[in-house]
Structures are given as structure tokens and as C-alpha cells.
Motif scaffolding. Sequence first.
Motif, PDB file in Angstrom:
ATOM      1  N   ALA A   1      -9.298  31.746 -19.858  1.00  0.00           N
ATOM      2  CA  ALA A   1      -9.350  30.302 -19.646  1.00  0.00           C
ATOM      3  C   ALA A   1     -10.356  30.022 -18.538  1.00  0.00           C
ATOM      4  O   ALA A   1     -10.319  30.662 -17.484  1.00  0.00           O
ATOM      5  CB  ALA A   1      -7.983  29.750 -19.265  1.00  0.00           C
ATOM      6  N   VAL A   2     -11.263  29.087 -18.785  1.00  0.00           N
ATOM      7  CA  VAL A   2     -12.319  28.772 -17.832  1.00  0.00           C
ATOM      8  C   VAL A   2     -12.284  27.281 -17.527  1.00  0.00           C
ATOM      9  O   VAL A   2     -12.187  26.452 -18.437  1.00  0.00           O
ATOM     10  CB  VAL A   2     -13.702  29.148 -18.394  1.00  0.00           C
ATOM     11  N   GLY A   3     -12.338  26.931 -16.246  1.00  0.00           N
ATOM     12  CA  GLY A   3     -12.349  25.535 -15.848  1.00  0.00           C
ATOM     13  C   GLY A   3     -13.278  25.303 -14.678  1.00  0.00           C
ATOM     14  O   GLY A   3     -13.951  26.223 -14.203  1.00  0.00           O
ATOM     15  N   ILE A   4     -13.313  24.061 -14.200  1.00  0.00           N
ATOM     16  CA  ILE A   4     -14.190  23.670 -13.098  1.00  0.00           C
ATOM     17  C   ILE A   4     -13.341  23.065 -11.986  1.00  0.00           C
ATOM     18  O   ILE A   4     -12.560  22.135 -12.223  1.00  0.00           O
ATOM     19  CB  ILE A   4     -15.250  22.653 -13.557  1.00  0.00           C
ATOM     20  N   ALA A   5     -13.497  23.597 -10.765  1.00  0.00           N
ATOM     21  CA  ALA A   5     -12.681  23.181  -9.626  1.00  0.00           C
ATOM     22  C   ALA A   5     -13.494  22.343  -8.652  1.00  0.00           C
ATOM     23  O   ALA A   5     -14.726  22.438  -8.585  1.00  0.00           O
ATOM     24  CB  ALA A   5     -12.116  24.402  -8.910  1.00  0.00           C
TER      25      ALA A   5
END
Length: 496
Positions: free
Chosen positions: A477-481
Motif C-alpha cells: 500500500a502506497v500513500g502520500i503523507a
Amino acid sequence: MTAAATLFGSVALGVGVVAMPPTDGVSASSDAVAAIAEDGLSPHATDVPLLTLQEAGVQRLTNDAPAIVSLTFDDGTQDQVLAANILAKRGLVATYYVTTGQTGAPGFLTRDQLHGLADLGSEIGGHTVHHLNLPTVTQNEARRQICQDRENLRQWGLPAQSFAYPYAAHNDEVQRAVRDCGYASGRGLGGAVGSGESMRLAGETISPEAKIVESLRPENPMVTLAPNMFDRRSGIEAYQKDVETAVGVGAGWTQLTFHGICEREATTCPEIMVTEQELERLADWLVEQVVAGRVAIRTVGEVINGDPTAPVPSAYLSTGSAGDPNAQHAAFTPRRSSDPGHRVSDFTHQNAQGAPICWNGFAYGDNTANFTITSKTGHEGQEALRLELTAKGPGEAKWLPIMDLGECSLAAEGGQSREITYTARGGGAQSQPVAFVRDETGRWTYFSAGRFTPLGEEWSEHTWKTPDLPAGTTALAVGIALQQTGWNEVRQITVQ
């Protein structure tokens, strides 16, 4: 916002743990949903060791009585060791419903502790892998959550026959999934017993007693009746009254539901948690009722008497799979049919509330975060995920795919390195790509993060290559913080 962030009417409670309000056709105790959403599936650690039978020094209290009481504890938080010790010293047993995707994580029971509970005569039951609100996910994902949870317990030498619905939320399809995954029962709360063909407590002709006292042979074992979960505003006196009601009805069964336990020295205790002192008072009172021959204490499995060795359908086990990656609602879909390894998420698929399907906003710590989706104003006239931090304390906020066992997860293998490219813009803050990995049991853990990148108000493209994924990885899972006050918008994320 502390601990949880609100997005499109849903509450992100932790990594991959999302509580959403019931939809049409869903039955749930509103008190249960609201209280759990406020507290979250929060880890509650304790250093107190679990007693053994020899250390407890008390034989189990057994007797025959027309009224049966089952003590149940949800989520598998580590502080439930305190409850187990209180019960063991009095010869009482309980059923512990655990989310196996959290087992062994900080603040949650370990596998050894689960075996220790079983050695004390208590029962280990299922509560899904990730504590998802089952009617709000796809039917296949609901089945994966239920079946994989039971298979995890089976592989750990803890065959399970009893299940409890997270947030007390269920519908006919979810109930069928519980049955098909091999469970003999599913526990509801607060008289919430399903919807559609399974609804059997509708109308004003049903007495209050009928909503909290279940038959010893439930009409629908997939949704057994139980009073609302423990609430400190009502205190243990409310549960004592429920037990008295069961005694008055005669041959009835009452399930008492608890979550976390506050240690004796705690200066504050959340409303949905019980203190050691309160649980001791209830346990002492129950012992008196047992000795008087008025009630008997049984685990849920002992009441239902199902088959804990029933097989788990292999079709719904998630090991090594991430569901159907070509599904329309998948978080990452193939960019080109000729290159299935190159996947893109552009947030174009949205639910009825306008939320991007498979994506959610998550904030932890002392932050004020707002999550929205722009409408045709992003890069190349498309939607974009927008995150704004207006107040910043410890912690961070991020957009992440919902960490499930299926379509919202991106299949991956250990030893691989993946290249992440995202198109974004921002104002006043730096953004950072983050990655989480899932193992064979369905447990998600933080893996790695890229460098902080300052974003201007013009759209720009950024790339991060992850380290090699750890052995045993089945999904990514890849996201942007965002870790500073300000805002960012993310138009597109690709993984290859």
C-alpha cells in the motif's frame, strides 16, 4: 484532531482499520458504532503477565442452571490479560474475539497469550482480520476478512467456532459469509439482529427482555442476541439487571460484551472500557449467582456447541493474493493491458458520498486535518486528493489505500523493489511517499518512506524507488503523507 480523522462520514481508526456508518440494509447498534468510532481500535498495553491455571489456584466453577451467562471481550487488546487474571482467580471463563491482523502488534495480545487464554479454559473467537465494517466492503472482501481470520487462528492451533461482528454491523450476505467460513455463530449487540429475511425483532410487540436474552437454541445462530456493550455511564449495574432478566425469563442466555480494561492505578478511563475494580465487582457477584445455582458461566462455543474443526473454504483465503486487480473499484488498475505490472490510481471511481473508492484519509496525533477530493480541477482537468493540515502537533496525516485483503491492495512479493511516481502540488508544506506491506496472515505494517519533497503550486512529478520488500510480503500500500501545516493535492500515483 486526535487519534482519528473524519473523511466523507467515515472514521479512520488505524492502519487499514476503517469504521463507517451502516448503509441501507445494515443492522448495527448505533451506540456501539459511535462509541467504538470515538475510541477506535486502540492498543492498550500492559506489562502484567497472564496467570496460568496453577498460579490462579482455583478450579473452574461449573454447575447446571437454567440461565447461562457468557462473558465476551472484543478486539484482542493486551489489557485483556487483566480481565483474564480477574476471571481465572474466581474460576470463570470467557470468549475473546480477536482481530488476527493485529495479533502481536504493540498493545495487542500475542499468539502465546492467546494460547494462555485457551489453557485457562477460555475460548478464542474471530473478529475479522482488520476490524472492517463488513457491510461497507465488497462481498468478496467481507468473506476474505472472515475466512482468513478463522484460518489464521486454525493455523495457530486455535480452532474457532464463534464470531463477533465488528461494530455489530451485518446484513444477510455477511451472515451467510460467517456461516460459509465455518463459524457456528455470530454475535450481535443491543438487539441488533440483521436485516431483510433475518430481521426478527421488528415492531413494538417485542418485549425488552427478548432483545437481550437469547434462546439456548438460537433461531438464527448467525446473529445471536446480546445487550449493548459495556458502558461506564451505565456501570456494571446494567449488566447485573440483564443477568437478572435472564434468570427471570428462565432458560435463557445473556452475553456480556467488554472491550478494553483500565488498570487499577489509571486516573482516567474511557467510557467503553471497564476498570479492574468494576470487573472484579461484577465477577464476584457472578460467582455468588453461580454458587446459588441461579446462573452458569459458559463460553459462547460451549453454548452453541458447533464444530471448531469445520473447514475454511480455500477460495476466500487471501494468502499470496490481492483480490481481483482488474476490478473497476481497485485502488491501482493496469495502465496498459500489455504491461500489467504498471499500475495507476487516478481516483476517478467514487462512491455515492463522493469519496474515492479504496482510498481514505488517516491522521494520528494531535492534528487538525481535512481530507477532500477536488472536482475536475486537478492535473489535466481530473480529480485530485487534497489534504490540508491547519493545526499540527505530534504525528502526521496521509492519504492511503484502504488496507484490506483484496482489491484495495496491490499484489507484491518479497525481494521486489517498486518504483512509485506521483503528480502533486502544494503550498507551505513538504510531502512524503510512504509504504506499508502485508504478510501472509493479512497483517499490515509500516515499511518505508521516501524523502520529504517541497511542493509548489504548479503540478510536478516525483519518483521514489522503494527498498526491496521484506520476505513474506503479499501486498503493498502506497500513500502520500503531510507532516507540516499547509496543503497538498495528489493527482495520480503509479506503481511499477
